[in-house]
Design a protein around this motif. Sequence first.
Motif, PDB file in Angstrom:
ATOM      1  N   ARG A 125      -4.121   2.680   4.687  1.00 37.89           N
ATOM      2  CA  ARG A 125      -4.045   3.851   3.830  1.00 37.89           C
ATOM      3  C   ARG A 125      -2.698   3.846   3.096  1.00 37.89           C
ATOM      4  O   ARG A 125      -1.674   3.490   3.659  1.00 37.89           O
ATOM      5  CB  ARG A 125      -4.204   5.117   4.679  1.00 37.89           C
ATOM      6  CG  ARG A 125      -3.777   6.329   3.945  1.00 37.89           C
ATOM      7  CD  ARG A 125      -4.439   7.650   4.217  1.00 37.89           C
ATOM      8  NE  ARG A 125      -3.887   8.543   3.197  1.00 37.89           N
ATOM      9  CZ  ARG A 125      -4.594   9.235   2.340  1.00 37.89           C
ATOM     10  NH1 ARG A 125      -5.899   9.234   2.408  1.00 37.89           N
ATOM     11  NH2 ARG A 125      -3.997   9.950   1.426  1.00 37.89           N
ATOM     12  N   TYR A 126      -2.724   4.219   1.819  1.00 38.56           N
ATOM     13  CA  TYR A 126      -1.475   4.308   1.061  1.00 38.56           C
ATOM     14  C   TYR A 126      -0.551   5.358   1.664  1.00 38.56           C
ATOM     15  O   TYR A 126      -0.987   6.449   2.036  1.00 38.56           O
ATOM     16  CB  TYR A 126      -1.745   4.691  -0.393  1.00 38.56           C
ATOM     17  CG  TYR A 126      -2.008   3.518  -1.312  1.00 38.56           C
ATOM     18  CD1 TYR A 126      -1.021   3.058  -2.164  1.00 38.56           C
ATOM     19  CD2 TYR A 126      -3.244   2.886  -1.327  1.00 38.56           C
ATOM     20  CE1 TYR A 126      -1.255   1.984  -3.026  1.00 38.56           C
ATOM     21  CE2 TYR A 126      -3.495   1.810  -2.174  1.00 38.56           C
ATOM     22  CZ  TYR A 126      -2.488   1.368  -3.020  1.00 38.56           C
ATOM     23  OH  TYR A 126      -2.725   0.306  -3.864  1.00 38.56           O
ATOM     24  N   VAL A 127       0.726   5.012   1.713  1.00 37.74           N
ATOM     25  CA  VAL A 127       1.768   5.976   2.034  1.00 37.74           C
ATOM     26  C   VAL A 127       2.401   6.411   0.713  1.00 37.74           C
ATOM     27  O   VAL A 127       2.695   5.577  -0.144  1.00 37.74           O
ATOM     28  CB  VAL A 127       2.820   5.341   2.970  1.00 37.74           C
ATOM     29  CG1 VAL A 127       4.053   6.226   3.095  1.00 37.74           C
ATOM     30  CG2 VAL A 127       2.206   5.055   4.331  1.00 37.74           C
ATOM     31  N   VAL A 128       2.569   7.709   0.559  1.00 29.80           N
ATOM     32  CA  VAL A 128       3.127   8.269  -0.681  1.00 29.80           C
ATOM     33  C   VAL A 128       4.484   8.857  -0.365  1.00 29.80           C
ATOM     34  O   VAL A 128       4.612   9.656   0.571  1.00 29.80           O
ATOM     35  CB  VAL A 128       2.215   9.388  -1.223  1.00 29.80           C
ATOM     36  CG1 VAL A 128       2.796   9.967  -2.518  1.00 29.80           C
ATOM     37  CG2 VAL A 128       0.804   8.872  -1.435  1.00 29.80           C
ATOM     38  N   GLY A 129       5.501   8.486  -1.130  1.00 32.75           N
ATOM     39  CA  GLY A 129       6.796   9.092  -0.869  1.00 32.75           C
ATOM     40  C   GLY A 129       7.890   8.607  -1.783  1.00 32.75           C
ATOM     41  O   GLY A 129       7.694   7.723  -2.631  1.00 32.75           O
TER      42      GLY A 129
ATOM     43  N   SER B 292       0.835  -1.212   0.000  1.00 35.44           N
ATOM     44  CA  SER B 292       0.000   0.000   0.000  1.00 35.44           C
ATOM     45  C   SER B 292       0.868   1.259   0.000  1.00 35.44           C
ATOM     46  O   SER B 292       0.807   2.090   0.909  1.00 35.44           O
ATOM     47  CB  SER B 292      -0.969   0.000   1.189  1.00 35.44           C
ATOM     48  OG  SER B 292      -1.807  -1.135   1.144  1.00 35.44           O
ATOM     49  N   LEU B 293       1.692   1.351  -1.037  1.00 30.89           N
ATOM     50  CA  LEU B 293       2.613   2.473  -1.185  1.00 30.89           C
ATOM     51  C   LEU B 293       2.525   3.027  -2.594  1.00 30.89           C
ATOM     52  O   LEU B 293       2.300   2.279  -3.548  1.00 30.89           O
ATOM     53  CB  LEU B 293       4.057   2.014  -0.953  1.00 30.89           C
ATOM     54  CG  LEU B 293       4.397   1.274   0.332  1.00 30.89           C
ATOM     55  CD1 LEU B 293       5.767   0.604   0.206  1.00 30.89           C
ATOM     56  CD2 LEU B 293       4.382   2.243   1.510  1.00 30.89           C
ATOM     57  N   ILE B 294       2.731   4.328  -2.715  1.00 26.65           N
ATOM     58  CA  ILE B 294       2.934   4.945  -4.026  1.00 26.65           C
ATOM     59  C   ILE B 294       4.322   5.582  -3.977  1.00 26.65           C
ATOM     60  O   ILE B 294       4.565   6.512  -3.203  1.00 26.65           O
ATOM     61  CB  ILE B 294       1.834   5.968  -4.353  1.00 26.65           C
ATOM     62  CG1 ILE B 294       0.482   5.252  -4.501  1.00 26.65           C
ATOM     63  CG2 ILE B 294       2.186   6.734  -5.631  1.00 26.65           C
ATOM     64  CD1 ILE B 294      -0.707   6.168  -4.759  1.00 26.65           C
ATOM     65  N   LEU B 295       5.231   5.002  -4.772  1.00 28.81           N
ATOM     66  CA  LEU B 295       6.653   5.352  -4.697  1.00 28.81           C
ATOM     67  C   LEU B 295       7.062   6.191  -5.901  1.00 28.81           C
ATOM     68  O   LEU B 295       6.628   5.934  -7.020  1.00 28.81           O
ATOM     69  CB  LEU B 295       7.502   4.082  -4.692  1.00 28.81           C
ATOM     70  CG  LEU B 295       7.121   3.003  -3.682  1.00 28.81           C
ATOM     71  CD1 LEU B 295       7.957   1.739  -3.922  1.00 28.81           C
ATOM     72  CD2 LEU B 295       7.322   3.515  -2.263  1.00 28.81           C
TER      73      LEU B 295
ATOM     74  N   TYR C 213       5.656   6.414 -11.314  1.00 29.45           N
ATOM     75  CA  TYR C 213       5.391   5.853  -9.980  1.00 29.45           C
ATOM     76  C   TYR C 213       5.410   4.327  -9.994  1.00 29.45           C
ATOM     77  O   TYR C 213       4.983   3.702 -10.969  1.00 29.45           O
ATOM     78  CB  TYR C 213       3.996   6.251  -9.489  1.00 29.45           C
ATOM     79  CG  TYR C 213       3.753   7.721  -9.343  1.00 29.45           C
ATOM     80  CD1 TYR C 213       4.042   8.379  -8.156  1.00 29.45           C
ATOM     81  CD2 TYR C 213       3.223   8.455 -10.405  1.00 29.45           C
ATOM     82  CE1 TYR C 213       3.805   9.738  -8.018  1.00 29.45           C
ATOM     83  CE2 TYR C 213       2.984   9.821 -10.285  1.00 29.45           C
ATOM     84  CZ  TYR C 213       3.280  10.452  -9.098  1.00 29.45           C
ATOM     85  OH  TYR C 213       3.041  11.803  -8.970  1.00 29.45           O
ATOM     86  N   THR C 214       5.830   3.772  -8.870  1.00 27.68           N
ATOM     87  CA  THR C 214       5.601   2.364  -8.574  1.00 27.68           C
ATOM     88  C   THR C 214       4.452   2.285  -7.573  1.00 27.68           C
ATOM     89  O   THR C 214       4.515   2.898  -6.509  1.00 27.68           O
ATOM     90  CB  THR C 214       6.853   1.719  -7.934  1.00 27.68           C
ATOM     91  OG1 THR C 214       7.955   1.874  -8.818  1.00 27.68           O
ATOM     92  CG2 THR C 214       6.625   0.245  -7.654  1.00 27.68           C
ATOM     93  N   TYR C 215       3.415   1.538  -7.943  1.00 28.16           N
ATOM     94  CA  TYR C 215       2.356   1.241  -6.977  1.00 28.16           C
ATOM     95  C   TYR C 215       2.691  -0.074  -6.284  1.00 28.16           C
ATOM     96  O   TYR C 215       2.941  -1.074  -6.954  1.00 28.16           O
ATOM     97  CB  TYR C 215       1.018   1.031  -7.699  1.00 28.16           C
ATOM     98  CG  TYR C 215       0.114   2.230  -7.853  1.00 28.16           C
ATOM     99  CD1 TYR C 215       0.564   3.411  -8.449  1.00 28.16           C
ATOM    100  CD2 TYR C 215      -1.226   2.158  -7.452  1.00 28.16           C
ATOM    101  CE1 TYR C 215      -0.298   4.487  -8.625  1.00 28.16           C
ATOM    102  CE2 TYR C 215      -2.092   3.230  -7.634  1.00 28.16           C
ATOM    103  CZ  TYR C 215      -1.626   4.388  -8.217  1.00 28.16           C
ATOM    104  OH  TYR C 215      -2.482   5.446  -8.404  1.00 28.16           O
ATOM    105  N   GLU C 216       2.674  -0.060  -4.962  1.00 23.89           N
ATOM    106  CA  GLU C 216       2.678  -1.313  -4.214  1.00 23.89           C
ATOM    107  C   GLU C 216       1.251  -1.513  -3.721  1.00 23.89           C
ATOM    108  O   GLU C 216       0.801  -0.869  -2.765  1.00 23.89           O
ATOM    109  CB  GLU C 216       3.664  -1.256  -3.041  1.00 23.89           C
ATOM    110  CG  GLU C 216       5.126  -1.133  -3.449  1.00 23.89           C
ATOM    111  CD  GLU C 216       5.686  -2.377  -4.142  1.00 23.89           C
ATOM    112  OE1 GLU C 216       5.100  -3.470  -3.981  1.00 23.89           O
ATOM    113  OE2 GLU C 216       6.707  -2.238  -4.836  1.00 23.89           O
TER     114      GLU C 216
END
Length: 318
Positions: free
Chosen positions: A243-247, A203-206, A274-277
Motif C-alpha cells: 500500500r502507498y504511504v503518503v507523507g 510505493s510512496l506519495i511524497l 507530489y513525487t510518486y515513488e
Amino acid sequence: ARKGKESPYDNYPNLDVINSYLADVARQYPDRATLVSGGNTFEGRPINYLKISTTNFEDESKPVIFIDAGIHAREWISPPTVTWAIHKLLENVTEPDLLERFDWILLPVVNPDGYEFTFTTTRFWRKTRSTDQSPISNSCPGVDGNRNYDFFWNTVGTSNDPCSDIFAGSRPFSEIETRVVQGILQENLHRLALYLTMHSYGSLILYPWGHDGSLSNNAFALHVVGVAMADAIAAHALPFFPRYVVGNAVLAIGYAASGAAEDYAHLIGVPLSYTYELPGLAGGLNGFHLDPIYIEQVCRETWEGIVVGARRAGDLFV
Ligand code: PAY
Ligand code: ZN
C-alpha cells in the motif's frame, strides 16, 4: 507472456518507441494534442512532451495538470505511466470530464540521454549525461536532476562530487533537463493545479518540504489529496502490492534532499506538488527493474490515482 494480442505495455519501451508514440498521437489527434520539443540535451536529443487541450491550450482558460517522468534514467516504470495517461486522454477516454476540465502537459522522459544510456550501456544509470569538459567530469559525467532545481540547492542530501549519483551539478539548473521542466512550470504557473513527478521505487506519495521535513502552509490539502490518490490506487492494486504511504518527503522516505522538482514547483506556487515513488516489489537495484509483467498493472492503478488527484485538484483550484 499473456495470452492474446501483444500490448505495447508488455515490455519496457525504449526512447525511440516513446518518441514515436508521442509523434503518432499528435498526428492522429491534431485538434487536441500538440507535440513540443523542449531544448536539446547534452547529447543532442529533444525533450519531448505533449500539450493536450480540447479547446485551445494557448487560450489559458483552464487549470493545467503537469506530469513528468524519467528524470532518473533507471526508473523504468515511470515513463510508461505517463504514456498510459496520454492513452487514457486521447485514445481510450473513460474520464471525459478530465479532458473538458483541464489542459494537460505530459512529459514521459525528462532525461532522454540517461534513459537511452540505460538501454544501451548501463541499466542502473540515474543521472543525466552532461560534462563540463573537465577531466573529472569527463570521467564521471552526469548530474542528478532531482538535486539540480533551485530549491536550497546543494545544501542537504547532495554531493559536490561529479562521480556521485546525487551530484547536484555546478549550479542550480545547470542541466537542460531541469530547465525544460522549470520553463513549463513558470510558463503555466498561474493555472497549474497539480504537478506530479514520477519516480521509482517505494510505493510512496511524497510532498514538500523535502530538504528539512517541515510542512508547507498547504500541507493539509497536500495530505488529504495524497491520501485520496493512494486510496484510489489501492482500490485497483494487486493484493500483494504494498500500500502507498503518503507523507512529507523526509518523513516518508527517511532522508532529506534539497533541489528536488516537487519542492521547487511548490516553492514557486504550484499548490499540489507530489513525487510518486512507483512500486518496485524488490530491494536494492532490482527495485528499479519491476518485472515487465506488472507494467500495465502499475500504469492502470497509477491512472486511477491521477484521476482522483486531478478531480480533487480541480475542486480546490481557485
Ligand atoms: O522528493 O525527496 C524527494 C525525492 C526523493 C527521491 C530522490 O532521492 O530523488 C527518492 C529516490 C528516487 O526516486 O530517486 C528513491 C530511489 C529508490 C533511489 O534511487 O534511492
Ligand atoms: Zn528517482
